[in-house]
Design a protein around this motif. Sequence first.
Motif, PDB file in Angstrom:
ATOM      1  N   ALA A  11       0.874  -1.258   0.016  1.00 35.96           N
ATOM      2  CA  ALA A  11      -0.069  -0.109   0.010  1.00 35.96           C
ATOM      3  C   ALA A  11       0.815   1.242   0.145  1.00 35.96           C
ATOM      4  CB  ALA A  11      -0.805  -0.149   1.031  1.00 35.96           C
ATOM      5  N   GLY A  12       2.112   1.174  -0.615  1.00 34.02           N
ATOM      6  CA  GLY A  12       3.051   2.288  -0.552  1.00 34.02           C
ATOM      7  C   GLY A  12       4.064   1.794  -1.833  1.00 34.02           C
ATOM      8  N   HIS A 135       0.066   8.835  11.717  1.00 32.57           N
ATOM      9  CA  HIS A 135      -0.724   9.111  10.618  1.00 32.57           C
ATOM     10  C   HIS A 135       0.100   9.762   9.473  1.00 32.57           C
ATOM     11  CE1 HIS A 135      -4.821   9.324  12.734  1.00 32.57           C
ATOM     12  NE2 HIS A 135      -3.885   9.018  13.695  1.00 32.57           N
ATOM     13  N   LEU A 136      -0.418   9.260   8.165  1.00 27.13           N
ATOM     14  CA  LEU A 136       0.303   9.653   7.072  1.00 27.13           C
ATOM     15  C   LEU A 136      -0.666  10.189   5.956  1.00 27.13           C
ATOM     16  CD1 LEU A 136       2.539   6.480   6.746  1.00 27.13           C
ATOM     17  CD2 LEU A 136       3.051   8.514   7.604  1.00 27.13           C
ATOM     18  N   PRO A 137      -0.226  11.320   5.189  1.00 25.12           N
ATOM     19  CA  PRO A 137      -0.983  11.865   3.874  1.00 25.12           C
ATOM     20  C   PRO A 137      -0.998  10.841   2.974  1.00 25.12           C
ATOM     21  CG  PRO A 137       0.936  12.987   4.351  1.00 25.12           C
ATOM     22  CD  PRO A 137       1.117  12.054   5.420  1.00 25.12           C
ATOM     23  N   LEU A 138      -2.270  10.316   2.142  1.00 24.01           N
ATOM     24  CA  LEU A 138      -1.998   9.797   1.086  1.00 24.01           C
ATOM     25  C   LEU A 138      -1.495  10.316  -0.174  1.00 24.01           C
ATOM     26  CD1 LEU A 138      -3.130   7.204  -0.282  1.00 24.01           C
ATOM     27  CD2 LEU A 138      -5.270   8.500  -0.940  1.00 24.01           C
ATOM     28  N   PRO A 178       2.652   6.384   0.985  1.00 23.52           N
ATOM     29  CA  PRO A 178       1.476   5.478   1.000  1.00 23.52           C
ATOM     30  C   PRO A 178       0.506   5.710  -0.274  1.00 23.52           C
ATOM     31  CG  PRO A 178       1.131   7.329   2.521  1.00 23.52           C
ATOM     32  CD  PRO A 178       2.424   7.472   1.945  1.00 23.52           C
ATOM     33  N   THR A 179       0.071   4.865  -0.765  1.00 25.68           N
ATOM     34  CA  THR A 179      -0.835   4.711  -1.874  1.00 25.68           C
ATOM     35  C   THR A 179      -2.321   4.196  -1.918  1.00 25.68           C
ATOM     36  OG1 THR A 179       0.007   2.576  -3.039  1.00 25.68           O
ATOM     37  CG2 THR A 179       1.459   4.481  -3.364  1.00 25.68           C
ATOM     38  N   ARG A 180      -2.479   3.694  -0.749  1.00 26.34           N
ATOM     39  CA  ARG A 180      -3.924   3.529  -0.469  1.00 26.34           C
ATOM     40  C   ARG A 180      -4.448   4.067   1.186  1.00 26.34           C
ATOM     41  NH1 ARG A 180      -4.567  -2.911  -0.726  1.00 26.34           N
ATOM     42  NH2 ARG A 180      -3.614  -2.768   1.246  1.00 26.34           N
ATOM     43  N   PRO A 181      -5.474   4.464   1.176  1.00 26.71           N
ATOM     44  CA  PRO A 181      -5.979   4.714   2.650  1.00 26.71           C
ATOM     45  C   PRO A 181      -6.577   3.574   3.316  1.00 26.71           C
ATOM     46  CG  PRO A 181      -7.678   5.178   0.918  1.00 26.71           C
ATOM     47  CD  PRO A 181      -6.509   4.693   0.116  1.00 26.71           C
ATOM     48  N   GLY A 182      -6.479   3.997   4.806  1.00 24.42           N
ATOM     49  CA  GLY A 182      -6.693   2.758   5.545  1.00 24.42           C
ATOM     50  C   GLY A 182      -5.842   2.494   6.801  1.00 24.42           C
ATOM     51  N   TRP A 183      -6.136   1.856   7.667  1.00 17.72           N
ATOM     52  CA  TRP A 183      -5.506   1.216   8.788  1.00 17.72           C
ATOM     53  C   TRP A 183      -4.528   0.293   8.631  1.00 17.72           C
ATOM     54  CZ3 TRP A 183      -5.089   4.192  13.214  1.00 17.72           C
ATOM     55  CH2 TRP A 183      -6.359   4.925  13.535  1.00 17.72           C
TER      56      TRP A 183
END
Length: 319
Positions: A11-12, A135-138, A178-183
């Motif tokens: 996801a990154g 927490h990271l920005p997409l 990151p390339t995908r939102p979520g936990w």
Amino acid sequence: MSGLQSALEPAGEQAAGIHGLFWLMMLVCGAMYLLVLGGVAWTLWRAFRRRRPASEPTIDPPDIGLNRGMLGWAGLIVVGLTVLITASFLVERNIAAARARDALEVRVTGHQWWWRIEYRDPRTGGWIETANELHLPLGRTTRVALGSADVIHSFWVPNIAQKLDVIPGRINLLDLTPTRPGWFRGQCAEFCGVQHAHMAFDVKVDAPEDFERWLAGQAKAAAIPADPVAARGQQVVTGGQCAMCHTIRGTPSTGRAGPDLTHFGSRRSVAAGTLTMSRGAVQGWIAQPQALKPGTMMPPVALSGPDADAASRYLMELQ
């Protein structure tokens, strides 16, 4: 503590490059393995097919040096190694080139056994401190400066990027895009003591505008409780033993030995992923931390029933 944790579901950008390299290595090494097994099987088949009677004398074959078969095997090995070395070089170069000028700056410090996390405030240039939740920005690169306050740890979010050691007296840089939102779930990947398995952290990838709102909220001081029970809990927490080790911005609590609790109630876990966030978990952690996480630096805090209830309610309201 929930969240996706698998290096096989990238996801990154960094994790995607490593994922592709992994499958290329599996393909090349698997093909070589099958060729070796095929060669062994073919050799055994020929040996049994040409087996002579025991009375017939055997004649050693002449030594003809290198033949075309041996040269072919050598060529396959060279080609396979060249492909893997080239691919590894390209992936490492792409990971190193990810560092953008507008990267978000984050400092992560490993402790036995929790994570201190600090964000560079884009408005003031100061630092906004949290703990055990990243927490990271997409779509934006975050440059993480990794340091340790005690022993060697290892920072790893398998879905987003490669692992990197966290070494006392040294700052190692790790980029996360990151390339995908979520936990997602991160953890320490280097044995660092008896509670190494309980040194995890949550990672939330948000849309850029949601991340900015979250960061602005984290920069604020703790809210003054309106509920009388929570107000009593504030007195218990900020006027007692807790204030010696923890900071709650906007209150007399300014300790630095433990995690910052300013927005403690907004987190998903207690004690670096050991317990799911709830009032019961908070009360149990305050009263008997050694029973839940033996060896932790957190000392037990003896509170009466009403004070324990008030303290947990106050901490849960720190959103």
